[in-house]
Enzyme design. Structure first.
Site, PDB file in Angstrom:
ATOM      1  N   ARG A  10       0.795  -1.224   0.000  1.00 27.09           N
ATOM      2  CA  ARG A  10       0.000   0.000   0.000  1.00 27.09           C
ATOM      3  C   ARG A  10       0.830   1.278   0.000  1.00 27.09           C
ATOM      4  NH1 ARG A  10      -3.267  -1.702   5.181  1.00 27.09           N
ATOM      5  NH2 ARG A  10      -1.214  -2.645   5.529  1.00 27.09           N
ATOM      6  N   SER A  11       1.812   1.374   0.917  1.00 31.74           N
ATOM      7  CA  SER A  11       2.556   2.648   0.970  1.00 31.74           C
ATOM      8  C   SER A  11       3.452   2.857  -0.257  1.00 31.74           C
ATOM      9  CB  SER A  11       3.322   2.811   2.296  1.00 31.74           C
ATOM     10  OG  SER A  11       4.268   1.811   2.496  1.00 31.74           O
TER      11      SER A  11
END
Ligand code: 4NP
Length: 157
Positions: A10-11
């Site tokens: 995600r990041s």
């Protein structure tokens, strides 16, 4: 700085998408972007191949990103620490026992005011990478509006 558990799905997606967005608006020299994980499980690794594939499909690359773990210094260095879920929020807040940086540690998804949910789900086991792209890109679009609006406000103060 965008933060998730592994700095693997995600990041890195938020990191690469937001850089892509800044470039599109000619703002890449104005805002520094980075990402990290609350764990050190993927230190030095490239992002997950599935998330790299989704990014390429949408016209940007995550090739320059390598896994790193968030440190206390990051809380001081970055203006905003944007986490993906409540578990990340707890873990990052634990790095700040005296609440010096509490104002800059925030969930990313609520920047998307049309979302009724405030977490970005972890796609590592579920495989919902396209859905996560939609969530992250909407939140990052809204984040850019927020940052450019607040910059204009502080310039005119
Ligand atoms: P992320 O997803 O927090 O979005 O990077 C994960 C990546 C790896 C693992 C868990 C979540 N893992 O268990 O290795």
């Amino acid at each position: 700085m965008f933060v998730c558990l592994g700095n693997h799905c995600r990041s890195p997606l938020a990191h690469g998408y937001f850089q892509h967005l800044l470039k599109k608006h000619g703002l890449e020299d104005e805002i520094e972007v980075d990402s990290s994980g609350t764990s050190g499980w993927h230190l030095g690794e490239r992002p997950d191949s599935r998330v790299c594939h989704v990014a390429e499909k949408h016209g940007f690359s995550l090739r320059h990103i390598r896994g790193q773990k968030i440190s206390r210094n990051d809380l001081e260095s970055f203006e905003l620490i944007l986490v993906m879920d409540r578990s990340n929020l707890r873990d990052v807040l634990a790095l700040d026992p005296h609440h010096q940086y509490a104002d800059k540690i925030r969930l990313l998804r609520p920047f998307d005011t049309e979302s009724t949910q405030d977490e970005v789900p972890d796609p590592y086991y579920s495989g919902i990478f396209e859905e996560v792209y939609t969530i992250v890109s909407r939140a990052c679009d809204a984040l850019l509006v927020y940052l450019t609006d607040s910059h204009q406000t502080s310039e005119s103060d």
